[in-house]
Design a protein around this motif. Structure first.
Motif, PDB file in Angstrom:
ATOM      1  N   SER A  31       0.915  -1.233  -0.006  1.00 12.69           N
ATOM      2  CA  SER A  31       0.048   0.123  -0.143  1.00 12.69           C
ATOM      3  C   SER A  31       0.925   1.163  -0.079  1.00 12.69           C
ATOM      4  CB  SER A  31      -1.150   0.033   1.114  1.00 12.69           C
ATOM      5  OG  SER A  31      -1.686   1.157   1.369  1.00 12.69           O
ATOM      6  N   VAL A  32       0.547   2.263  -0.787  1.00 15.77           N
ATOM      7  CA  VAL A  32       1.380   3.434  -0.961  1.00 15.77           C
ATOM      8  C   VAL A  32       0.411   4.459  -0.942  1.00 15.77           C
ATOM      9  CG1 VAL A  32       3.085   4.804  -2.413  1.00 15.77           C
ATOM     10  CG2 VAL A  32       2.914   2.101  -2.653  1.00 15.77           C
ATOM     11  N   ASP A  33       0.831   5.553  -0.129  1.00 15.99           N
ATOM     12  CA  ASP A  33      -0.109   6.741   0.009  1.00 15.99           C
ATOM     13  C   ASP A  33       0.706   7.871  -0.306  1.00 15.99           C
ATOM     14  OD1 ASP A  33      -2.048   8.429   0.796  1.00 15.99           O
ATOM     15  OD2 ASP A  33      -2.072   7.939   2.821  1.00 15.99           O
ATOM     16  N   LEU A  34       0.414   9.078  -0.954  1.00 15.22           N
ATOM     17  CA  LEU A  34       0.837  10.127  -1.440  1.00 15.22           C
ATOM     18  C   LEU A  34       0.702  11.291  -0.518  1.00 15.22           C
ATOM     19  CD1 LEU A  34       1.710  11.569  -3.998  1.00 15.22           C
ATOM     20  CD2 LEU A  34      -0.679  12.029  -4.475  1.00 15.22           C
ATOM     21  N   GLU A  35       2.058  11.895  -0.278  1.00 12.07           N
ATOM     22  CA  GLU A  35       2.108  12.956   0.628  1.00 12.07           C
ATOM     23  C   GLU A  35       2.549  14.114  -0.100  1.00 12.07           C
ATOM     24  OE1 GLU A  35       4.847  12.279   3.592  1.00 12.07           O
ATOM     25  OE2 GLU A  35       3.687  10.494   4.546  1.00 12.07           O
ATOM     26  N   PHE A  36       1.941  15.042  -0.025  1.00  9.77           N
ATOM     27  CA  PHE A  36       2.222  16.539  -0.666  1.00  9.77           C
ATOM     28  C   PHE A  36       2.965  17.502   0.237  1.00  9.77           C
ATOM     29  CE2 PHE A  36       0.197  16.356  -4.646  1.00  9.77           C
ATOM     30  CZ  PHE A  36      -0.855  15.602  -4.597  1.00  9.77           C
ATOM     31  N   SER A  37       4.007  17.674  -0.244  1.00 12.13           N
ATOM     32  CA  SER A  37       4.793  18.731   0.721  1.00 12.13           C
ATOM     33  C   SER A  37       5.002  20.117  -0.367  1.00 12.13           C
ATOM     34  CB  SER A  37       6.360  18.503   0.953  1.00 12.13           C
ATOM     35  OG  SER A  37       6.800  17.856  -0.541  1.00 12.13           O
ATOM     36  N   PRO A  38       4.270  21.131  -0.116  1.00 15.14           N
ATOM     37  CA  PRO A  38       4.325  22.330  -0.826  1.00 15.14           C
ATOM     38  C   PRO A  38       5.983  22.709  -0.963  1.00 15.14           C
ATOM     39  CG  PRO A  38       3.744  22.912   1.418  1.00 15.14           C
ATOM     40  CD  PRO A  38       3.950  21.457   1.219  1.00 15.14           C
ATOM     41  N   ASP A  39       6.246  23.241  -2.358  1.00 14.40           N
ATOM     42  CA  ASP A  39       7.369  23.738  -2.947  1.00 14.40           C
ATOM     43  C   ASP A  39       7.043  25.099  -3.342  1.00 14.40           C
ATOM     44  OD1 ASP A  39       8.245  20.592  -4.164  1.00 14.40           O
ATOM     45  OD2 ASP A  39       8.942  21.625  -2.176  1.00 14.40           O
ATOM     46  N   PHE A  40       7.865  26.068  -3.085  1.00 18.01           N
ATOM     47  CA  PHE A  40       7.607  27.438  -3.436  1.00 18.01           C
ATOM     48  C   PHE A  40       8.707  28.006  -4.316  1.00 18.01           C
ATOM     49  CE2 PHE A  40       5.567  26.603   0.618  1.00 18.01           C
ATOM     50  CZ  PHE A  40       4.164  27.207   0.125  1.00 18.01           C
ATOM     51  N   PHE A  41       8.354  28.867  -5.240  1.00 18.61           N
ATOM     52  CA  PHE A  41       9.403  29.521  -6.094  1.00 18.61           C
ATOM     53  C   PHE A  41       9.121  30.792  -5.972  1.00 18.61           C
ATOM     54  CE2 PHE A  41      10.666  31.030 -10.042  1.00 18.61           C
ATOM     55  CZ  PHE A  41      12.030  30.825 -10.117  1.00 18.61           C
ATOM     56  N   SER A  42      10.035  31.586  -5.832  1.00 22.02           N
ATOM     57  CA  SER A  42      10.017  33.223  -6.020  1.00 22.02           C
ATOM     58  C   SER A  42      11.026  33.622  -6.808  1.00 22.02           C
ATOM     59  CB  SER A  42      10.199  33.715  -4.605  1.00 22.02           C
ATOM     60  OG  SER A  42      11.497  33.431  -4.290  1.00 22.02           O
ATOM     61  N   CYS A  43      10.680  35.041  -7.402  1.00 17.52           N
ATOM     62  CA  CYS A  43      11.715  35.663  -8.195  1.00 17.52           C
ATOM     63  C   CYS A  43      11.608  37.032  -7.702  1.00 17.52           C
ATOM     64  CB  CYS A  43      11.484  35.401  -9.694  1.00 17.52           C
ATOM     65  SG  CYS A  43      10.143  35.942 -10.364  1.00 17.52           S
ATOM     66  N   LEU A  44      12.615  37.855  -7.915  1.00 17.13           N
ATOM     67  CA  LEU A  44      12.330  39.312  -7.600  1.00 17.13           C
ATOM     68  C   LEU A  44      12.002  40.244  -8.610  1.00 17.13           C
ATOM     69  CD1 LEU A  44      13.246  41.292  -5.117  1.00 17.13           C
ATOM     70  CD2 LEU A  44      15.580  41.584  -6.526  1.00 17.13           C
ATOM     71  N   LEU A  45      11.090  41.069  -8.515  1.00 19.67           N
ATOM     72  CA  LEU A  45      10.419  41.616  -9.353  1.00 19.67           C
ATOM     73  C   LEU A  45      11.171  43.157  -9.519  1.00 19.67           C
ATOM     74  CD1 LEU A  45       6.578  41.405  -8.423  1.00 19.67           C
ATOM     75  CD2 LEU A  45       7.836  40.351 -10.402  1.00 19.67           C
TER      76      LEU A  45
END
Length: 92
Positions: free
Chosen positions: A68-82
């Motif tokens: 049995s395999v479960d899915l875990e989400f870990s948020p990844d964020f990306f930013s760029c200077l405006l």
């Protein structure tokens, strides 16, 4: 090494193939590689997890085990200077 698997909860008749470096070491790690392959290449993001993966001895061989395999989400964020003109009046 090539690994063959079925997704029992989705389409038990279909056999999928992926690569795993964990063959013969740990079936849970192999199942994680299969789950990543299924998610990325066979619309696994549309399924409701956890899913049961059957690991096979060969493409048409017997089932070795089920995991049995479960899915875990870990948020990844990306930013760029405006540039200053797009940043607004925040620092004036």
């Amino acid at each position: 090494m090539k690994v063959y698997y079925k997704v029992i909860d989705h389409c038990e008749g279909s056999v999928y193939e992926c690569e795993s470096e964990w063959v013969c070491r740990n079936p849970e790690y192999v199942a994680n590689d299969c789950a990543e392959h299924y998610y990325g290449f066979h619309d696994g993001w549309e399924d409701k997890w956890p899913l049961t993966f059957a690991l096979l001895a060969s493409e048409d061989g017997p089932e070795v085990c089920r995991v049995s395999v479960d899915l875990e989400f870990s948020p990844d964020f990306f930013s760029c200077l405006l540039p200053k003109e797009e940043a607004g009046d925040a620092d004036q």
